[in-house]
Design an enzyme around this catalytic site. Sequence first.
Site, PDB file in Angstrom:
ATOM      1  N   SER A 142       4.023   1.008  -0.312  1.00  0.00           N
ATOM      2  CA  SER A 142       4.480   1.093   1.073  1.00  0.00           C
ATOM      3  C   SER A 142       4.121   2.454   1.642  1.00  0.00           C
ATOM      4  O   SER A 142       4.138   3.464   0.927  1.00  0.00           O
ATOM      5  CB  SER A 142       5.996   0.897   1.153  1.00  0.00           C
ATOM      6  OG  SER A 142       6.476   1.169   2.468  1.00  0.00           O
ATOM      7  N   TYR A 156      14.224   3.539  -1.125  1.00  0.00           N
ATOM      8  CA  TYR A 156      13.083   2.617  -1.176  1.00  0.00           C
ATOM      9  C   TYR A 156      11.764   3.392  -1.196  1.00  0.00           C
ATOM     10  O   TYR A 156      10.858   3.090  -1.983  1.00  0.00           O
ATOM     11  CB  TYR A 156      13.136   1.683   0.038  1.00  0.00           C
ATOM     12  CG  TYR A 156      11.905   0.832   0.240  1.00  0.00           C
ATOM     13  CD1 TYR A 156      11.616  -0.235  -0.596  1.00  0.00           C
ATOM     14  CD2 TYR A 156      11.035   1.096   1.307  1.00  0.00           C
ATOM     15  CE1 TYR A 156      10.479  -1.020  -0.394  1.00  0.00           C
ATOM     16  CE2 TYR A 156       9.899   0.307   1.514  1.00  0.00           C
ATOM     17  CZ  TYR A 156       9.640  -0.734   0.658  1.00  0.00           C
ATOM     18  OH  TYR A 156       8.519  -1.510   0.865  1.00  0.00           O
TER      19      TYR A 156
END
Length: 247
Positions: A142, A156
């Site tokens: 990501s 995250y």
Amino acid sequence: MPVLFVTGGSRGIGAAVARAAAADGYDVALTYANDATAASDVTAEVETAGRRALAIRCDVAREADVVAAFAALDDAFGAPDAVVLNAGITGGFCRVDELDGAMLERVLAVNVHGAFTCAREAVRRMSTAHGGRGGSIVFVSSRAASLGSPGEYVHYAASKAAVNTLTIGLAKEVAREGVRVNAISPGLIATEIHARAGRPERLEKIAPQIPMGRAGTPQEVAAAILWLASPAASYVSGAVLDVGGGR
């Protein structure tokens, strides 16, 4: 026929990968965590495209589930040619000083422990050092790993930074064993992950900050993944490819 195995393949980017792989001539095995109906819908699309399909229930945070999923793949299709490690969760939105320990543990278990365990099983089947014929592993990381995601989900972001490090290190370990290892780093992508994390408005809020002025699509990410997995990327390993609209 070539075989592609994708974790978290019942929706979003994973489902787009499964569909694109079938269109490119791969038989497709996918894992799903809970939604058997969604997984069945994707496998039906793969079969409609004329390819074989297999859906396997698997919580990648559980080592026994991962081992069983790869065993099911062995039984159905044999060793994979490409493995896309897409299964992941964001956890809730919060600052670090608001972070719940159980949520942090779950995010790291799925995104980091799960990535390592799946990669281990893939290498054991692909590496020429283990009698395999080689292949390609693509992690789904990501842009959060580089952006940090302050005020949203630093937990995250940190888990995906670990995936980037895993990509670079593993690529060097197996480079002479016929296995290429890369990662794709999506930015803001129009999937259900934002709504499931509790912020369905996030796409509309963040899109104006993207240099290209819009969110990406799962199909755009899948196209980049399939390129990394393919022989067209034969000299690419250890790369983390941004697909983020310039952000």
